[in-house]
Scaffold this motif. Structure first.
Motif, mmCIF file in Angstrom:
data_model
loop_
_atom_site.group_PDB
_atom_site.id
_atom_site.type_symbol
_atom_site.label_atom_id
_atom_site.label_comp_id
_atom_site.label_asym_id
_atom_site.label_seq_id
_atom_site.Cartn_x
_atom_site.Cartn_y
_atom_site.Cartn_z
ATOM 1 N N LEU A 196 0.892 -1.116 0.157
ATOM 2 C CA LEU A 196 -0.122 0.078 -0.099
ATOM 3 C C LEU A 196 0.671 1.237 0.055
ATOM 4 C CD1 LEU A 196 -2.657 1.630 0.041
ATOM 5 C CD2 LEU A 196 -2.727 1.186 2.686
ATOM 6 N N THR A 197 2.028 1.200 0.791
ATOM 7 C CA THR A 197 2.662 2.499 1.082
ATOM 8 C C THR A 197 3.274 2.941 -0.351
ATOM 9 O OG1 THR A 197 4.407 1.192 1.891
ATOM 10 C CG2 THR A 197 3.027 2.541 3.413
ATOM 11 N N LEU A 240 0.661 3.974 -2.826
ATOM 12 C CA LEU A 240 0.563 5.505 -2.479
ATOM 13 C C LEU A 240 1.484 6.506 -2.938
ATOM 14 C CD1 LEU A 240 -0.985 5.208 1.211
ATOM 15 C CD2 LEU A 240 -2.096 5.552 -0.891
ATOM 16 N N ARG A 241 2.916 6.191 -2.472
ATOM 17 C CA ARG A 241 4.129 6.876 -2.854
ATOM 18 C C ARG A 241 4.110 7.162 -4.461
ATOM 19 N NH1 ARG A 241 9.367 6.968 -1.705
ATOM 20 N NH2 ARG A 241 9.433 4.687 -1.806
ATOM 21 N N LEU A 262 1.635 7.061 -6.519
ATOM 22 C CA LEU A 262 0.394 8.119 -6.852
ATOM 23 C C LEU A 262 0.561 9.613 -6.008
ATOM 24 C CD1 LEU A 262 -2.519 5.710 -6.121
ATOM 25 C CD2 LEU A 262 -1.640 6.302 -8.470
ATOM 26 N N ALA A 263 1.300 9.627 -5.544
ATOM 27 C CA ALA A 263 1.689 11.109 -4.670
ATOM 28 C C ALA A 263 2.611 12.047 -5.425
ATOM 29 C CB ALA A 263 2.415 10.840 -3.490
ATOM 30 N N ASP A 264 2.791 11.638 -6.723
ATOM 31 C CA ASP A 264 3.870 12.396 -7.501
ATOM 32 C C ASP A 264 2.667 13.125 -8.466
ATOM 33 O OD1 ASP A 264 6.630 13.621 -8.648
ATOM 34 O OD2 ASP A 264 5.331 12.629 -10.334
ATOM 35 N N PRO A 265 2.835 14.458 -8.883
ATOM 36 C CA PRO A 265 1.886 15.188 -9.641
ATOM 37 C C PRO A 265 2.107 14.301 -11.183
ATOM 38 C CG PRO A 265 2.976 16.760 -8.432
ATOM 39 C CD PRO A 265 3.622 15.491 -8.101
ATOM 40 N N LEU A 281 0.916 10.958 -11.166
ATOM 41 C CA LEU A 281 -0.752 10.720 -10.906
ATOM 42 C C LEU A 281 -1.584 11.361 -12.186
ATOM 43 C CD1 LEU A 281 -3.296 10.785 -9.013
ATOM 44 C CD2 LEU A 281 -2.845 12.930 -8.398
ATOM 45 N N VAL A 316 -9.078 7.615 -5.776
ATOM 46 C CA VAL A 316 -8.003 8.221 -5.922
ATOM 47 C C VAL A 316 -8.502 8.914 -7.267
ATOM 48 C CG1 VAL A 316 -5.420 8.427 -6.404
ATOM 49 C CG2 VAL A 316 -6.241 7.164 -4.695
ATOM 50 N N ALA A 355 -10.840 11.495 -6.765
ATOM 51 C CA ALA A 355 -10.184 12.773 -5.965
ATOM 52 C C ALA A 355 -9.420 13.424 -6.989
ATOM 53 C CB ALA A 355 -9.428 12.189 -4.952
ATOM 54 N N ALA A 356 -8.562 12.936 -7.922
ATOM 55 C CA ALA A 356 -7.860 13.459 -8.740
ATOM 56 C C ALA A 356 -8.678 14.684 -9.722
ATOM 57 C CB ALA A 356 -6.978 12.553 -9.697
ATOM 58 N N ASP A 382 -9.339 17.407 -7.749
ATOM 59 C CA ASP A 382 -8.484 18.433 -6.970
ATOM 60 C C ASP A 382 -8.115 19.358 -8.090
ATOM 61 O OD1 ASP A 382 -5.709 19.324 -6.773
ATOM 62 O OD2 ASP A 382 -5.717 18.032 -5.156
ATOM 63 N N ALA A 425 -5.923 21.431 -8.554
ATOM 64 C CA ALA A 425 -4.377 21.505 -9.160
ATOM 65 C C ALA A 425 -4.261 20.435 -10.224
ATOM 66 C CB ALA A 425 -3.548 21.451 -8.012
ATOM 67 N N VAL A 426 -4.533 19.281 -9.961
ATOM 68 C CA VAL A 426 -4.544 18.461 -10.908
ATOM 69 C C VAL A 426 -5.086 18.606 -12.271
ATOM 70 C CG1 VAL A 426 -4.798 15.939 -11.586
ATOM 71 C CG2 VAL A 426 -3.904 16.508 -9.068
ATOM 72 N N LEU A 471 -4.588 16.788 -3.053
ATOM 73 C CA LEU A 471 -4.640 15.402 -2.905
ATOM 74 C C LEU A 471 -3.274 14.965 -3.030
ATOM 75 C CD1 LEU A 471 -5.839 12.724 -3.518
ATOM 76 C CD2 LEU A 471 -5.696 13.203 -6.030
ATOM 77 N N ASP A 477 -3.233 -4.506 3.891
ATOM 78 C CA ASP A 477 -1.745 -4.739 3.463
ATOM 79 C C ASP A 477 -1.071 -5.623 4.930
ATOM 80 O OD1 ASP A 477 0.983 -4.210 3.630
ATOM 81 O OD2 ASP A 477 0.303 -2.907 1.930
#
Lengths: 127, 127
Positions: A14-15, A18-19, A21-24, A27, A97, A100-101, A104, A106-107, B14, B104
DNA sequence: CGCATAGTTTTATGGTTGTCAAACGATTAG
DNA sequence: CTAATCGTTTGACAACCATAAAACTATGCG
């Protein structure tokens, strides 16, 4: 036609997802893949205005984290969201996600600025 | 009783939320907060086996990204998930991440090793 | 083979991050 | 005020990351 090594569904962490997906940039790649199913590496790279090596770096992150699958056809490599695998492992995560994108600003702004072209000339694959 | 500065619901980004959740320590903090509603900083820090300054760093990340809210009562600071705000901005995201965290193995293993104590001696707050 | 195309890997660089230790700030108790 | 508690901030350090240029690999075309 070949398939590159991908993590098995059960070993997706999971982490790491998430990481990834955490980059613009990543994403946005994921958002685009959710719309047009498959995309070439160079195609995404050019649209996002990053160097091809940078794009390759992001592809790798997405692939190794289990977010996308890459298949090679000749010289081209097509990326594809691992929707089923992600849904099986983390139900609802990808959908929320993606939603959410879209919510958002910004995205969205970035996506609008670039526009989502290239739906042309992408050979469909399976279904 | 005081409230520390937090980002407004509309300005929660996000990618920042995803990045905040992409760290194992912070993800576990969030999982714990989802179970016991409120927790002191030192409490979480000790249970996770990180230095108090490291814990404070994670609290800040979670707070500035909009994931948690901190209220101060005397010398203690209680953290709380911003469930309603996150649900309003990114519907379903937090729930799916929490469900994913429980699915997870890595996260689960860490949670099990530490155990979720400290449900004692935490004064309830509101409802 | 030679040449072009599509990505990857290597190298380098500036920025970010997770961590701890130590100093600091804020609050409560005397 | 002094002492103790809780947490933040600063300093330091190693690791990681996003980025790009250049070198390299792999494939396809003659």
């Amino acid at each position: 036609m070949r398939l590159l090594p991908h993590p098995a569904t059960e070993s997706i962490q999971l982490t790491e997802v998430l990481r990834a997906l955490a980059d613009p940039v990543r994403l946005e790649i994921v958002v685009r893949l959710s719309v047009q199913k498959e995309q070439t590496c160079s195609g995404v790279g050019e649209e996002l205005g990053v160097h091809k090596s940078t794009a390759s770096h992001h592809y790798r992150m997405l692939r190794e984290s289990g977010v996308v699958m890459t298949r090679q056809v000749g010289r081209l490599k097509f990326m594809r969201l691992r929707r089923d695998d992600l849904d099986a492992r983390f139900p609802g995560l990808l959908d929320s996600v993606l939603a959410a994108a879209r919510a958002d600003d910004a995205v969205l702004a970035t996506a609008r600025a670039e526009g989502v072209r290239a739906v042309e000339s992408v050979p469909a694959h399976g279904g």
